[in-house]
Design an enzyme around this catalytic site. Structure first.
Site, PDB file in Angstrom:
ATOM      1  N   GLN A  88      11.600 -81.793 -65.414  1.00  0.00           N
ATOM      2  CA  GLN A  88      12.602 -80.748 -64.830  1.00  0.00           C
ATOM      3  C   GLN A  88      13.965 -81.670 -64.612  1.00  0.00           C
ATOM      4  OE1 GLN A  88      10.756 -79.163 -61.490  1.00  0.00           O
ATOM      5  NE2 GLN A  88       9.107 -78.072 -62.732  1.00  0.00           N
ATOM      6  N   HIS A 152      10.494 -81.171 -59.785  1.00  0.00           N
ATOM      7  CA  HIS A 152      11.385 -81.015 -58.316  1.00  0.00           C
ATOM      8  C   HIS A 152      12.266 -81.863 -57.946  1.00  0.00           C
ATOM      9  CE1 HIS A 152       7.270 -79.081 -56.859  1.00  0.00           C
ATOM     10  NE2 HIS A 152       7.870 -78.341 -58.453  1.00  0.00           N
ATOM     11  N   GLU A 246      10.623 -68.526 -51.559  1.00  0.00           N
ATOM     12  CA  GLU A 246      11.118 -68.012 -50.381  1.00  0.00           C
ATOM     13  C   GLU A 246      12.865 -68.117 -50.531  1.00  0.00           C
ATOM     14  OE1 GLU A 246       8.217 -70.629 -47.484  1.00  0.00           O
ATOM     15  OE2 GLU A 246      10.527 -71.060 -47.210  1.00  0.00           O
ATOM     16  N   TYR A 256      12.034 -76.109 -42.303  1.00  0.00           N
ATOM     17  CA  TYR A 256      11.407 -74.794 -43.249  1.00  0.00           C
ATOM     18  C   TYR A 256       9.983 -74.859 -43.315  1.00  0.00           C
ATOM     19  CZ  TYR A 256      16.268 -73.409 -42.647  1.00  0.00           C
ATOM     20  OH  TYR A 256      17.330 -72.773 -42.092  1.00  0.00           O
ATOM     21  N   TYR A 267      -1.905 -74.248 -57.454  1.00  0.00           N
ATOM     22  CA  TYR A 267      -2.099 -73.922 -58.867  1.00  0.00           C
ATOM     23  C   TYR A 267      -3.409 -74.004 -59.281  1.00  0.00           C
ATOM     24  CZ  TYR A 267       3.087 -74.608 -59.046  1.00  0.00           C
ATOM     25  OH  TYR A 267       4.427 -74.566 -58.814  1.00  0.00           O
TER      26      TYR A 267
END
Length: 371
Positions: A88, A152, A246, A256, A267
């Site tokens: 990513q 991420h 979210e 958070y 997963y």
């Protein structure tokens, strides 16, 4: 002997995550009162996108190319820093300084191998664009440690009304990163002055060992940041696991919750946490179940879209549409599909011309034209 269907068990577990939040909203089918016009092709994975004052677009391609799109023609910008292109990671977000027409600063985030250690982490720079080449490149922040994990990296960038710069880094690699630990980069949203200095009133300034650029923590992988047009507050969205994506309003020093509390499950169907709420941890303003894999977000302020004005647009990578979330009193009151089946929608912005632009993997850049 009865057999238990693993898929039914999976969705049962997801629904259990939401048992104390019965107000999850279904999504309505789109009302087609617009047409979609393609403005650029030939960009495999467009990630970040911003419009220059002359109406042309700068678009980051995840592999490491920055395109200047002028009248449908893609010019490759020179002198772009080398990216750590893995999973990513790659060339990520791009925004203009709020005073761009006076100072010319452009802010870019990307995965980088800078500093010692194998792998990479998210980096933030600023530069100027001269004759389709980046000049005066300045390093502002680099997450550490480098890791070889492919997932991420975050990362989005936004400015608030006071000129502070916010950007996100995902929690990267769980072997090294704890989003609950403010002494470690990753799983955080950061706040800087526009030149990279750390504001004296950041919440962890002076705390021994803390990363003083951190503004909020306990995030998973934030890939949406946007300033609310009325309040000036920074809103974020982040990827959950299976379920539990979210939307949050970012508060100074707030936690958070990831991975201590979550509305998602892993997963493989295993429970990540057996709680969804805890004192001292923020509840999301909104969450999705099932996950839509949100990517990119913008508030609509343009008079071109009177029915959308004041509300929020979010890209849905997983389900390949743009989602319109109607907002009232900081609550999502309805959801609606836009651009159904457009493709893996990586980013959405409102251009300085007032039109909404979408960046779609393997297809390019599109503009929404209201009827």
């Amino acid at each position: 002997m009865y057999k238990i269907c693993p898929l039914l068990v999976f969705f049962f577990l997801l629904n259990c995550r939401a048992q104390d939040k019965p107000n999850l909203l279904p999504i309505a089918d789109e009302v087609v009162n617009y047409k979609i016009e393609q403005v650029a092709t030939g960009i495999s994975i467009p990630w970040g996108m911003v419009m220059l004052p002359d109406g042309t677009l700068l678009v980051t391609e995840k592999s490491g190319i920055l395109f200047h799109v002028k009248n449908g023609v893609n010019t490759e910008v020179k002198n772009v820093p080398k990216v750590y292109s893995r999973g990513q990671g790659g060339l990520l977000d791009i925004v203009l300084h709020p005073d761009y027409e006076k100072n010319g600063w452009i802010y870019i985030s990307f995965s980088s191998q800078d500093v010692e250690g194998e792998g990479g982490n998210t980096k933030l720079i600023r530069a100027k664009l001269v004759d389709d080449s980046l000049t005066e490149i300045q390093d502002l922040y680099k997450g550490t440690p480098n890791t070889t994990g492919p997932n991420h990296f975050g990362s989005r960038i936004a400015f608030d009304n006071e000129g502070y710069l916010y950007f996100s880094i995902g929690e990267r690699d769980k072997k090294f990163v704890n989003p609950q630990d403010v002494k470690i980069d990753g799983g955080k949203i950061y706040r800087l002055h526009d030149d990279g200095r750390i504001p004296a009133d950041n919440p962890f300034v002076g705390q021994a060992g803390a990363k003083e650029a951190i503004f909020s923590y306990g995030h998973r992988n934030p890939q949406g940041l946007a300033k609310h047009p009325a309040t000036g507050l920074i809103w974020s969205h982040e990827h959950g696991p299976q379920g539990g994506d979210e939307i949050n309003i970012i508060k100074k020093g707030a936690n958070y919750g990831w991975p201590v509390i979550t509305y998602g499950i892993n997963y493989d169907g295993k429970i990540i946490s057996d709680i969804t709420e805890k004192e001292g941890m923020e509840q999301p303003l909104h969450y999705w179940l099932p996950s839509i894999a949100p990517c990119g977000m913008t508030f609509v302020t343009s008079d071109r879209y009177p029915d959308w004005k004041g509300h929020l647009l979010v890209g849905a990578l997983k389900f390949k549409y743009l989602e319109l979330l109607k907002i009232k009193d900081n609550k999502v009151i309805s959801r609606q599909k836009i651009a159904t089946d457009i493709g893996r929608l990586r980013n959405v912005i409102q251009g300085s011309d007032g039109y909404i632009y979408m960046a779609v993997e393997q297809k390019g850049i599109f503009r929404i034209i209201p009827n």
